[in-house]
Design a protein around this motif. Sequence first.
Motif, mmCIF file in Angstrom:
data_model
loop_
_atom_site.group_PDB
_atom_site.id
_atom_site.type_symbol
_atom_site.label_atom_id
_atom_site.label_comp_id
_atom_site.label_asym_id
_atom_site.label_seq_id
_atom_site.Cartn_x
_atom_site.Cartn_y
_atom_site.Cartn_z
ATOM 1 N N THR A 49 0.863 -1.003 0.147
ATOM 2 C CA THR A 49 0.019 0.064 -0.466
ATOM 3 C C THR A 49 0.442 1.139 -0.192
ATOM 4 O O THR A 49 0.818 1.918 -0.276
ATOM 5 C CB THR A 49 -0.798 -0.155 1.165
ATOM 6 N N THR A 50 1.675 0.959 0.732
ATOM 7 C CA THR A 50 2.851 2.399 0.950
ATOM 8 C C THR A 50 3.552 2.432 -0.314
ATOM 9 O O THR A 50 3.552 3.946 -0.948
ATOM 10 C CB THR A 50 3.489 2.231 2.421
ATOM 11 N N VAL A 94 1.323 6.003 7.492
ATOM 12 C CA VAL A 94 -0.185 6.263 8.102
ATOM 13 C C VAL A 94 -1.630 4.519 7.200
ATOM 14 O O VAL A 94 -1.688 3.558 7.524
ATOM 15 C CB VAL A 94 -1.362 7.165 7.886
ATOM 16 N N ALA A 95 -1.023 5.182 5.626
ATOM 17 C CA ALA A 95 -1.845 3.956 4.817
ATOM 18 C C ALA A 95 -1.746 2.475 5.166
ATOM 19 O O ALA A 95 -2.282 1.659 5.757
ATOM 20 C CB ALA A 95 -2.379 4.296 3.302
ATOM 21 N N THR A 137 7.778 10.996 7.772
ATOM 22 C CA THR A 137 8.706 12.674 6.597
ATOM 23 C C THR A 137 7.931 12.815 5.326
ATOM 24 O O THR A 137 7.386 13.838 5.637
ATOM 25 C CB THR A 137 9.548 13.027 7.315
ATOM 26 N N THR A 183 8.376 6.954 16.029
ATOM 27 C CA THR A 183 6.604 6.482 14.825
ATOM 28 C C THR A 183 7.329 5.079 15.799
ATOM 29 O O THR A 183 5.804 4.913 16.133
ATOM 30 C CB THR A 183 6.867 6.232 13.268
ATOM 31 N N LEU A 223 1.135 4.335 -3.083
ATOM 32 C CA LEU A 223 0.789 5.630 -2.940
ATOM 33 C C LEU A 223 1.749 6.660 -3.164
ATOM 34 O O LEU A 223 1.580 8.260 -4.056
ATOM 35 C CB LEU A 223 0.434 5.650 -1.012
ATOM 36 N N THR A 274 6.352 10.886 3.205
ATOM 37 C CA THR A 274 5.456 10.723 2.496
ATOM 38 C C THR A 274 4.633 10.426 3.884
ATOM 39 O O THR A 274 4.361 8.651 3.810
ATOM 40 C CB THR A 274 5.924 9.860 1.482
ATOM 41 N N PRO A 275 4.273 10.516 4.656
ATOM 42 C CA PRO A 275 3.220 9.977 5.635
ATOM 43 C C PRO A 275 1.893 9.552 5.864
ATOM 44 O O PRO A 275 2.018 8.859 6.056
ATOM 45 C CB PRO A 275 3.184 12.391 6.265
ATOM 46 N N VAL A 276 1.191 10.199 4.449
ATOM 47 C CA VAL A 276 0.003 9.759 4.836
ATOM 48 C C VAL A 276 0.310 8.306 3.728
ATOM 49 O O VAL A 276 -0.165 7.172 4.319
ATOM 50 C CB VAL A 276 -1.254 10.446 2.867
ATOM 51 N N ALA A 277 0.955 8.136 2.767
ATOM 52 C CA ALA A 277 1.133 6.598 2.468
ATOM 53 C C ALA A 277 1.534 5.703 3.457
ATOM 54 O O ALA A 277 1.159 4.309 3.461
ATOM 55 C CB ALA A 277 3.067 6.337 1.627
#
Length: 314
Positions: free
Chosen positions: A41-42, A82-83, A75, A167, A45, A77-80
Amino acid sequence: MRGLVIGLAGIGLSMTYSILNFANFSHGDYITSGAFAGWATTYLLAGLGRADVGSLLLVGAGGSVLGGALGIGVTTTPVAVVAGIVVAGVATVLLALALDRVVYEPIRSESGITLLITSIGVAFALRYLIQFVFGSDVRGTTAAGAIPQISLYFVDGAVRIDAHDVTLLAVTAGLMLGVHLLLQTTKLGKAMRAMSDDEDLARITGIPTERVVRATWIIGGGLTGVAGYVFVLWKGTLGFNDGWLLLLLIFAAVILGGIGSIYGAIAGGLVIGVTASVSVLWIPSAFSRAAAFVVMIVILLARPQGLFSGRSTA
């Protein structure tokens, strides 16, 4: 950091043992499965539009896509990231529930040794399925140079902490606190503790044992998948046998902490993880796992029931 991962993954193994009464040897491959699902997934994205979708979903199998080239990091690709954490937990939950329904539920009334041997078969099946799909190569997953670091200076030198350390600490500590609150303050938590202490009595008093079993797989699977993802995020590499290499350390942590104790699994994980990491100051790194087991044996000789003896799930 290593001890936190071992402790988080050990919670799921401890819950399985205390509530379902068998040692799940496929637990390590749940870790790997969650890690690959999350990192697919990471990669997708972070690299969408920059690389072939198939290569991204296969987490750069064969060196087709490099995590460093995609600039992957908490830091950058934070959205990738977290997803990926969310998908790792959800995918492992679904895997655990599916395997329970197809494999474990039909033989749950059999002896513990039957379930144990079955779980070994499941472990091999998962491991080599992952190898078949994603390949056997160990690939780098993060852009190490892009991770900001903080240096803490002491008398004898400096300790460098990066964003992935923070994290891992935040995710594992938060989930451990969540498990504590669930066990101590919710109706489900009390039912899980009651079933762990005496399943027959729990059934007689009206506790929905099948619902507790499903909750055990959901909670344990979710924690295990997230542990696998953040472990890879922290160390920066991913391989098809990562979970298998962690499994013996996780078992050691659960035994050291006291079989069936959630808090014992956390404490045991920290002891085992710190020992394995610090021991390389005095012995070759190839023997670090052996050092962790020696410490476990020494502690168990003094306290045979483990660090949290006399407790079942809490």
